[in-house]
Design a protein around this motif. Structure first.
Motif, PDB file in Angstrom:
ATOM      1  N   GLN A  29      37.524  10.530  24.286  1.00 26.98           N
ATOM      2  CA  GLN A  29      36.545  11.197  25.134  1.00 26.98           C
ATOM      3  C   GLN A  29      37.182  11.492  26.490  1.00 26.98           C
ATOM      4  OE1 GLN A  29      33.340  12.068  24.255  1.00 26.98           O
ATOM      5  NE2 GLN A  29      33.729  11.309  22.197  1.00 26.98           N
ATOM      6  N   CYS A  31      36.348  13.258  30.519  1.00 24.45           N
ATOM      7  CA  CYS A  31      35.384  13.795  31.464  1.00 24.45           C
ATOM      8  C   CYS A  31      36.067  14.004  32.810  1.00 24.45           C
ATOM      9  CB  CYS A  31      34.157  12.896  31.591  1.00 24.45           C
ATOM     10  SG  CYS A  31      34.454  11.299  32.364  1.00 24.45           S
ATOM     11  N   THR A  48      32.524   6.837  22.055  1.00 23.82           N
ATOM     12  CA  THR A  48      31.584   7.777  21.452  1.00 23.82           C
ATOM     13  C   THR A  48      30.975   8.723  22.474  1.00 23.82           C
ATOM     14  OG1 THR A  48      29.733   6.248  21.660  1.00 23.82           O
ATOM     15  CG2 THR A  48      30.961   6.198  19.597  1.00 23.82           C
ATOM     16  N   ALA A  49      31.048   8.379  23.754  1.00 31.82           N
ATOM     17  CA  ALA A  49      30.467   9.221  24.799  1.00 31.82           C
ATOM     18  C   ALA A  49      31.196   8.966  26.105  1.00 31.82           C
ATOM     19  CB  ALA A  49      28.981   8.922  24.958  1.00 31.82           C
ATOM     20  N   ALA A  51      30.865   9.884  30.554  1.00 30.58           N
ATOM     21  CA  ALA A  51      30.092  10.403  31.678  1.00 30.58           C
ATOM     22  C   ALA A  51      30.919  10.189  32.933  1.00 30.58           C
ATOM     23  CB  ALA A  51      28.752   9.681  31.787  1.00 30.58           C
ATOM     24  N   LEU A  67      22.937   4.710  32.530  1.00 25.28           N
ATOM     25  CA  LEU A  67      24.226   5.128  31.994  1.00 25.28           C
ATOM     26  C   LEU A  67      24.067   5.290  30.489  1.00 25.28           C
ATOM     27  CD1 LEU A  67      27.227   5.590  32.747  1.00 25.28           C
ATOM     28  CD2 LEU A  67      27.597   3.151  32.391  1.00 25.28           C
ATOM     29  N   PHE A  68      24.372   6.453  29.975  1.00 25.87           N
ATOM     30  CA  PHE A  68      24.204   6.792  28.557  1.00 25.87           C
ATOM     31  C   PHE A  68      22.752   6.593  28.111  1.00 25.87           C
ATOM     32  CE2 PHE A  68      28.612   5.199  29.010  1.00 25.87           C
ATOM     33  CZ  PHE A  68      29.246   6.437  28.915  1.00 25.87           C
ATOM     34  N   TRP A  73      22.563  -2.609  32.719  1.00 24.94           N
ATOM     35  CA  TRP A  73      23.994  -2.848  32.608  1.00 24.94           C
ATOM     36  C   TRP A  73      24.416  -4.060  33.427  1.00 24.94           C
ATOM     37  CZ3 TRP A  73      26.745  -0.512  28.971  1.00 24.94           C
ATOM     38  CH2 TRP A  73      26.212   0.655  28.411  1.00 24.94           C
ATOM     39  N   ASN A 113      26.048  -2.483  23.096  1.00 21.69           N
ATOM     40  CA  ASN A 113      26.438  -1.382  23.957  1.00 21.69           C
ATOM     41  C   ASN A 113      27.411  -1.869  25.014  1.00 21.69           C
ATOM     42  OD1 ASN A 113      24.641   0.739  22.858  1.00 21.69           O
ATOM     43  ND2 ASN A 113      23.072  -0.701  23.493  1.00 21.69           N
ATOM     44  N   ALA A 115      30.633  -0.556  27.658  1.00 16.80           N
ATOM     45  CA  ALA A 115      31.270   0.593  28.291  1.00 16.80           C
ATOM     46  C   ALA A 115      32.446   0.131  29.138  1.00 16.80           C
ATOM     47  CB  ALA A 115      30.266   1.338  29.165  1.00 16.80           C
ATOM     48  N   LEU A 128      31.400   4.934  26.652  1.00 17.22           N
ATOM     49  CA  LEU A 128      30.671   4.069  25.729  1.00 17.22           C
ATOM     50  C   LEU A 128      31.558   3.834  24.517  1.00 17.22           C
ATOM     51  CD1 LEU A 128      27.931   2.646  25.245  1.00 17.22           C
ATOM     52  CD2 LEU A 128      27.218   4.731  24.044  1.00 17.22           C
TER      53      LEU A 128
END
Length: 186
Positions: A29, A31, A48-49, A51, A67-68, A73, A113, A115, A128
């Protein structure tokens, strides 16, 4: 075509081709936070993601930070200090000042989850992790600027610990013995 004669390997290949293998697969990923001199581009494998945020700092990620699409968090580890609760730790942390390298983390301890954030310049990238595909729990990272720090966060959701397959059978057997014992006494 007879599906009854389709081999297991053929079925698996067909499922992969149709995208029916289940779950998102791990991927690299990327960004970008901001533009020009203040921005940075980040990449992390096995995520998987992604940001990115400009003018923000990972120190602002807390239980209220979204976040996501999730809040709650918690900081687990930070590569340049004794911050975090150590629920998850870097065992091979990204190096501050570097622009690329490896990352490895310890077991995710049943967390759903997780990150990793990479901070450089006036922004950071959050990634993530794909916990279904993390074998081993490691990958690669890059940053267009020298890394300030890297952190691991989790959102506090813990997966249910499955019972061993034999436990329900054992409980049923004990219940059956108790029932038979009561009938013999009556």
């Amino acid at each position: 075509m007879s599906y009854g004669r389709l081999s297991a390997a053929g079925l698996a290949a067909a499922m992969l081709a149709c995208g029916a293998a289940g779950g998102a697969s791990a991927a690299t990923q990327t960004c970008m936070s901001g533009s020009g001199n203040s921005g940075a581009t980040f990449m992390l494998s096995d995520a998987t993601a992604a940001a990115c945020f400009t003018g923000n700092d990972t120190n602002q990620i807390d239980s209220d930070f979204s976040l996501f699409g999730m809040t709650g968090w918690v900081l687990a580890d930070k590569n340049d200090g004794a911050d975090g609760d150590d629920a998850i730790r870097f065992t091979d942390a990204p190096t501050n000042g570097a622009k690329s390298g490896d990352w490895t983390i310890s077991s995710v301890a049943g967390l759903l989850n997780v990150a990793i954030t990479l901070k450089a310049g006036n922004g950071f990238g959050a990634f993530l992790l794909d916990l279904d595909d993390l074998t081993p729990l490691s990958g690669l990272w890059t940053s267009s600027k020298g890394l300030s720090h890297a952190s691991i966060y989790y959102n506090g959701t813990v997966s249910a610990v499955p019972l061993p397959a034999a436990l329900p059978l054992l409980l049923a057997a004990i219940g059956g013995l108790a029932f038979v014992g009561r009938r013999r006494r009556a």
